[in-house]
Enzyme design. Structure first.
Site, PDB file in Angstrom:
ATOM      1  N   ARG A 166     110.581 -18.259  -9.146  1.00  0.00           N
ATOM      2  CA  ARG A 166     110.295 -19.481  -8.260  1.00  0.00           C
ATOM      3  C   ARG A 166     108.849 -19.886  -7.979  1.00  0.00           C
ATOM      4  O   ARG A 166     107.880 -19.118  -8.630  1.00  0.00           O
ATOM      5  CB  ARG A 166     111.158 -19.561  -7.080  1.00  0.00           C
ATOM      6  CG  ARG A 166     110.357 -18.361  -6.209  1.00  0.00           C
ATOM      7  CD  ARG A 166     111.094 -18.288  -4.929  1.00  0.00           C
ATOM      8  NE  ARG A 166     110.005 -17.817  -3.948  1.00  0.00           N
ATOM      9  CZ  ARG A 166     110.410 -17.401  -2.619  1.00  0.00           C
ATOM     10  NH1 ARG A 166     111.659 -17.564  -2.287  1.00  0.00           N
ATOM     11  NH2 ARG A 166     109.384 -16.990  -1.503  1.00  0.00           N
ATOM     12  N   GLY A 167     108.615 -20.988  -7.488  1.00  0.00           N
ATOM     13  CA  GLY A 167     107.126 -21.207  -6.938  1.00  0.00           C
ATOM     14  C   GLY A 167     106.141 -21.218  -8.046  1.00  0.00           C
ATOM     15  O   GLY A 167     106.316 -21.757  -9.393  1.00  0.00           O
ATOM     16  N   ILE A 168     105.235 -20.742  -7.862  1.00  0.00           N
ATOM     17  CA  ILE A 168     103.979 -20.718  -8.826  1.00  0.00           C
ATOM     18  C   ILE A 168     104.229 -20.093 -10.165  1.00  0.00           C
ATOM     19  O   ILE A 168     103.939 -20.521 -11.181  1.00  0.00           O
ATOM     20  CB  ILE A 168     102.553 -20.198  -8.303  1.00  0.00           C
ATOM     21  CG1 ILE A 168     102.309 -21.101  -7.261  1.00  0.00           C
ATOM     22  CG2 ILE A 168     101.274 -19.968  -9.339  1.00  0.00           C
ATOM     23  CD1 ILE A 168     101.194 -20.627  -6.274  1.00  0.00           C
TER      24      ILE A 168
ATOM     25  N   GLY B 173     103.743 -12.039  -5.644  1.00  0.00           N
ATOM     26  CA  GLY B 173     102.936 -11.460  -4.488  1.00  0.00           C
ATOM     27  C   GLY B 173     103.823 -11.801  -3.418  1.00  0.00           C
ATOM     28  O   GLY B 173     104.790 -12.523  -3.451  1.00  0.00           O
TER      29      GLY B 173
ATOM     30  N   LYS C 282     100.489 -10.716  10.150  1.00  0.00           N
ATOM     31  CA  LYS C 282     100.733 -10.223  11.735  1.00  0.00           C
ATOM     32  C   LYS C 282      99.070 -10.220  11.907  1.00  0.00           C
ATOM     33  O   LYS C 282      98.118  -9.696  11.116  1.00  0.00           O
ATOM     34  CB  LYS C 282     101.209  -9.031  11.896  1.00  0.00           C
ATOM     35  CG  LYS C 282     102.570  -8.906  12.370  1.00  0.00           C
ATOM     36  CD  LYS C 282     102.989  -9.231  13.702  1.00  0.00           C
ATOM     37  CE  LYS C 282     104.422  -9.363  13.710  1.00  0.00           C
ATOM     38  NZ  LYS C 282     104.715 -10.286  14.689  1.00  0.00           N
TER      39      LYS C 282
ATOM     40  N   LEU D 179      96.106  -8.266  13.176  1.00  0.00           N
ATOM     41  CA  LEU D 179      95.897  -6.677  12.610  1.00  0.00           C
ATOM     42  C   LEU D 179      96.000  -5.818  13.948  1.00  0.00           C
ATOM     43  O   LEU D 179      96.719  -4.802  14.112  1.00  0.00           O
ATOM     44  CB  LEU D 179      94.230  -6.575  12.243  1.00  0.00           C
ATOM     45  CG  LEU D 179      94.136  -4.834  12.004  1.00  0.00           C
ATOM     46  CD1 LEU D 179      94.826  -4.500  10.944  1.00  0.00           C
ATOM     47  CD2 LEU D 179      92.507  -4.831  11.786  1.00  0.00           C
TER      48      LEU D 179
ATOM     49  N   TYR E 126      97.123  -9.032   3.533  1.00  0.00           N
ATOM     50  CA  TYR E 126      97.096  -9.909   2.471  1.00  0.00           C
ATOM     51  C   TYR E 126      95.696 -10.043   1.775  1.00  0.00           C
ATOM     52  O   TYR E 126      95.398  -9.974   0.629  1.00  0.00           O
ATOM     53  CB  TYR E 126      97.760 -10.988   2.871  1.00  0.00           C
ATOM     54  CG  TYR E 126      97.792 -12.090   1.762  1.00  0.00           C
ATOM     55  CD1 TYR E 126      98.845 -12.038   0.852  1.00  0.00           C
ATOM     56  CD2 TYR E 126      97.280 -13.396   1.731  1.00  0.00           C
ATOM     57  CE1 TYR E 126      99.066 -13.284  -0.244  1.00  0.00           C
ATOM     58  CE2 TYR E 126      97.402 -14.375   0.376  1.00  0.00           C
ATOM     59  CZ  TYR E 126      98.279 -14.154  -0.270  1.00  0.00           C
ATOM     60  OH  TYR E 126      98.409 -14.822  -1.293  1.00  0.00           O
TER      61      TYR E 126
ATOM     62  N   LYS F 299      94.438  -9.157  -1.864  1.00  0.00           N
ATOM     63  CA  LYS F 299      93.801 -10.132  -2.782  1.00  0.00           C
ATOM     64  C   LYS F 299      92.229  -9.897  -2.933  1.00  0.00           C
ATOM     65  O   LYS F 299      92.069 -10.489  -4.065  1.00  0.00           O
ATOM     66  CB  LYS F 299      94.097 -11.516  -2.138  1.00  0.00           C
ATOM     67  CG  LYS F 299      95.589 -11.903  -1.892  1.00  0.00           C
ATOM     68  CD  LYS F 299      96.228 -12.019  -3.424  1.00  0.00           C
ATOM     69  CE  LYS F 299      97.530 -12.445  -3.388  1.00  0.00           C
ATOM     70  NZ  LYS F 299      98.364 -12.507  -4.655  1.00  0.00           N
TER      71      LYS F 299
ATOM     72  N   THR G  52     104.349 -25.114  -1.972  1.00  0.00           N
ATOM     73  CA  THR G  52     105.285 -24.321  -2.431  1.00  0.00           C
ATOM     74  C   THR G  52     106.075 -23.937  -1.234  1.00  0.00           C
ATOM     75  O   THR G  52     105.781 -24.692  -0.234  1.00  0.00           O
ATOM     76  CB  THR G  52     104.700 -22.771  -2.914  1.00  0.00           C
ATOM     77  OG1 THR G  52     104.097 -22.249  -1.739  1.00  0.00           O
ATOM     78  CG2 THR G  52     103.750 -23.092  -3.935  1.00  0.00           C
TER      79      THR G  52
HETATM   80  P1  NAI Z   1     106.868 -17.157  -4.067  1.00  0.00           P
HETATM   81  O1  NAI Z   1     107.127 -16.416  -2.898  1.00  0.00           O
HETATM   82  O2  NAI Z   1     107.319 -18.432  -3.964  1.00  0.00           O
HETATM   83  O3  NAI Z   1     106.988 -16.408  -5.153  1.00  0.00           O
HETATM   84  C1  NAI Z   1     106.814 -14.982  -5.513  1.00  0.00           C
HETATM   85  C2  NAI Z   1     107.746 -14.466  -6.563  1.00  0.00           C
HETATM   86  O4  NAI Z   1     107.433 -13.125  -6.598  1.00  0.00           O
HETATM   87  C3  NAI Z   1     109.112 -14.386  -5.851  1.00  0.00           C
HETATM   88  O5  NAI Z   1     109.944 -15.012  -6.851  1.00  0.00           O
HETATM   89  C4  NAI Z   1     109.594 -12.991  -5.546  1.00  0.00           C
HETATM   90  O6  NAI Z   1     110.969 -12.819  -5.864  1.00  0.00           O
HETATM   91  C5  NAI Z   1     108.605 -12.254  -6.586  1.00  0.00           C
HETATM   92  N1  NAI Z   1     108.505 -10.892  -6.136  1.00  0.00           N
HETATM   93  C6  NAI Z   1     108.076 -10.669  -4.786  1.00  0.00           C
HETATM   94  N2  NAI Z   1     107.946  -9.129  -4.935  1.00  0.00           N
HETATM   95  C7  NAI Z   1     108.200  -8.778  -6.014  1.00  0.00           C
HETATM   96  C8  NAI Z   1     108.283  -7.462  -6.666  1.00  0.00           C
HETATM   97  N3  NAI Z   1     108.096  -6.331  -6.014  1.00  0.00           N
HETATM   98  N4  NAI Z   1     108.760  -7.308  -8.018  1.00  0.00           N
HETATM   99  C9  NAI Z   1     108.827  -8.450  -8.677  1.00  0.00           C
HETATM  100  N5  NAI Z   1     108.943  -9.861  -8.226  1.00  0.00           N
HETATM  101  C10 NAI Z   1     108.566  -9.674  -7.012  1.00  0.00           C
HETATM  102  O7  NAI Z   1     105.042 -17.248  -3.706  1.00  0.00           O
HETATM  103  P2  NAI Z   1     104.110 -18.177  -4.713  1.00  0.00           P
HETATM  104  O8  NAI Z   1     103.787 -19.251  -3.589  1.00  0.00           O
HETATM  105  O9  NAI Z   1     104.763 -19.021  -5.695  1.00  0.00           O
HETATM  106  O10 NAI Z   1     103.051 -17.537  -4.841  1.00  0.00           O
HETATM  107  C11 NAI Z   1     102.709 -16.811  -6.121  1.00  0.00           C
HETATM  108  C12 NAI Z   1     101.348 -16.099  -6.216  1.00  0.00           C
HETATM  109  O11 NAI Z   1     100.399 -16.829  -5.720  1.00  0.00           O
HETATM  110  C13 NAI Z   1     101.529 -14.942  -5.248  1.00  0.00           C
HETATM  111  O12 NAI Z   1     100.765 -13.877  -5.600  1.00  0.00           O
HETATM  112  C14 NAI Z   1     100.535 -15.356  -4.018  1.00  0.00           C
HETATM  113  O13 NAI Z   1     100.071 -14.499  -3.053  1.00  0.00           O
HETATM  114  C15 NAI Z   1      99.506 -16.498  -4.667  1.00  0.00           C
HETATM  115  N6  NAI Z   1      99.017 -17.520  -3.841  1.00  0.00           N
HETATM  116  C16 NAI Z   1      99.796 -18.522  -3.604  1.00  0.00           C
HETATM  117  C17 NAI Z   1      99.366 -19.552  -2.534  1.00  0.00           C
HETATM  118  C18 NAI Z   1     100.168 -20.600  -2.044  1.00  0.00           C
HETATM  119  O14 NAI Z   1      99.547 -21.548  -1.450  1.00  0.00           O
HETATM  120  N7  NAI Z   1     101.458 -20.879  -2.415  1.00  0.00           N
HETATM  121  C19 NAI Z   1      97.918 -19.533  -2.358  1.00  0.00           C
HETATM  122  C20 NAI Z   1      97.168 -18.236  -2.579  1.00  0.00           C
HETATM  123  C21 NAI Z   1      97.666 -17.336  -3.651  1.00  0.00           C
END
Ligand code: NAI
Length: 456
Positions: free
Chosen positions: A226-228, A299, A304, A306, A362, A366, A397
């Protein structure tokens, strides 16, 4: 999840009211569509040296209408300012003031790209001041632009020239709709061997075309359900790559849907499992033989303060967001399946650059990604492989949809583009870094944040 204010303010009456009240007026950004021209309107190339001349010639070859001076009244699609010869701060006045006139003529969604040399590559204080001065001027200009226009820079490291393949790759990216949400950023490029792709001898000639630059490549995307991550899978596939979509078993159904949509394969696993890397390498090795691109996107957040943080929250974020990547990279580099010209792209965050209240765990993970990328890049130097990070700012997202409405509105308007980015904006930047065009980009952290004021 949509930005209804953006939609509203782009209709006639509310747009006029917003203008009268001095409210933010974000523009609908110009995003990439395959087959688009490099620039639909004339492109101004300023600068007097051989580097500017050579670059203007290349742009002519891209079927761009090139101008060497502003023509009164003519609209411009982009202004490319070549400042590679600046030797003292006094040298900046003429080109910057000319650029000031040019930006008045930019069309909505226009681009400003500056080419400069790195202040780190000179010991002359005046020259270093001039080079660093360009950085400040371009970042400020990016804050001033409106209408979805952006300003970015390409920093030529070492003996890189204005027409090296990587310089041109970065320029094409920054001029295109692919870089819609990249603003106020600088991409450092180094010259690639023999005027071609780093590691070209080891890598078969790219089957790619400008619209399918990843044809013939195999890519793994973690967190692709999903998402990004889902969007990254889609964009890499659109650009020609075979995609292996990885996510946890609990997301299996969504993952299968993404894999089917992109014509790739799904691999259910938890990236923190000790055998995760082995399973990925086996999967790719058996099906495709070689792994060219790894996108560490999975990710999690466990926010929380600290003072209220517990070990479970801290440990889980570190385990998923950085420890798993370190472990996987070690296994990749030891495996014959990972290409000699492989690309690793890791998702960081502006939280890892500026810090963020409630996100010490987090941000540690990062910022850790950034540290890892820089250290690994040094080891990759002179080889065919690269590793880079993409640091998204506020992206629309599911994750950011959970932010309380008022905070969300403020967060969106805090960037120069006055809006959040879309997953596709992050995905386009990942795809650029995965391509041959980015062969001389290594160890960089490219922010996709619309020049967010946070972490600037
Ligand atoms: P999201 O939560 O929508 O998607 C993350 C995906 O990673 C999910 O499908 C989840 O099941 C998968 N996942 C989590 N733990 C896992 C594991 N142990 N093994 C395999 N898959 C796992 O997150 P989103 O928003 O799409 O973010 C994607 C990346 O971009 C992340 O690394 C996030 O930290 C980073 N990011 C996102 C931002 C935002 O505004 N949405 C801003 C800055 C960074």
């Amino acid at each position: 999840m949509g930005d209804s204010y953006l939609d509203l303010v782009n209709t006639p009456l509310p747009g006029r009211i917003a203008k009268a009240l001095g409210l933010p007026r974000p523009s609908v950004l110009r995003r990439y569509t395959p087959g688009e021209a490099v620039a639909a309107q004339p492109v101004l190339v300023t600068g007097s040296g051989a580097g500017a001349e050579a670059l203007a010639d290349v742009l002519l070859g891209w079927d761009v209408e090139v101008r060497r001076h502003v023509l009164p009244g003519e609209k411009l699609g982009a202004a490319v300012v070549v400042l590679d010869r600046a030797a003292s701060p006094e040298d900046l006045a003429a080109p910057m003031l000319e650029l000031g006139q040019a930006v008045r003529l930019l069309v909505p969604g226009g681009r400003v790209v500056g080419l400069l040399r790195s202040s780190a590559d000179t010991a002359d204080p005046a020259e270093a001041a001039a080079r660093q001065g360009i950085d400040g001027a371009l970042r400020s200009m990016a804050h001033e632009l409106r209408g979805g226009a952006t300003a970015n820079g390409i920093v030529l490291r070492g003996n890189a020239t204005t027409t090296d393949p990587t310089t041109l790759g970065a320029l094409r990216f920054l001029l295109s709709g692919r870089s819609a949400y990249v603003d106020g950023q600088f991409i450092e490029v180094t010259s690639t061997p023999a005027g071609g792709v780093a590691g070209a001898a080891a890598r078969p000639a790219a089957e790619g075309t400008p619209d399918r630059p990843l044809a013939g490549r195999t890519a793994v995307v973690t967190g692709a359900a999903r998402g990004i991550g889902a969007k990254i899978a889609e964009v890499l596939a659109r650009d020609g790559a075979r995609v292996v979509a990885v996510d946890v078993p609990a997301a299996g159904e969504q993952l299968a849907r993404v894999a089917n949509t992109v014509g790739g394969t799904a691999l259910q696993l938890d990236i923190t499992a000790p055998d995760a890397a082995t399973r990925i390498l086996d999967h790719v090795g058996q099906r495709y033989g070689v792994l060219d691109i790894v996108v560490h996107n999975a990710g999690i957040t466990r926010d929380k303060l600290l003072a209220n943080m517990d070990a479970a929250r801290w440990d889980s974020v570190i385990a998923v967001n950085i420890a798993s990547q370190l472990h996987m990279n070690e296994r990749l580099l030891a495996s014959p399946v990972f290409s000699d010209t492989g690309r690793i792209i890791s998702l960081a965050s502006t939280s890892g650059i500026a810090g963020n209240r409630g996100q010490s765990n987090y941000a540690a993970s990062k910022a850790g990604v950034i540290g890892m990328v820089r250290a690994q890049a040094a080891a990759f130097d002179d080889g065919g492989r690269t590793i880079n990070a993409v640091a998204p700012g506020f992206i629309e997202t599911d994750m950011t949809a959970k932010i309380p409405p008022l905070t969300r509105q403020v967060a969106r308007r805090l960037s120069s583009l006055q809006q959040g980015g879309l997953p596709v904006d992050v995905a386009e930047t990942v795809a650029f870094l995965a391509s041959d065009a980015a062969a001389g980009v290594n160890g960089q952290v490219l922010r996709v944040c619309g020049q967010n004021l946070v972490g600037a």
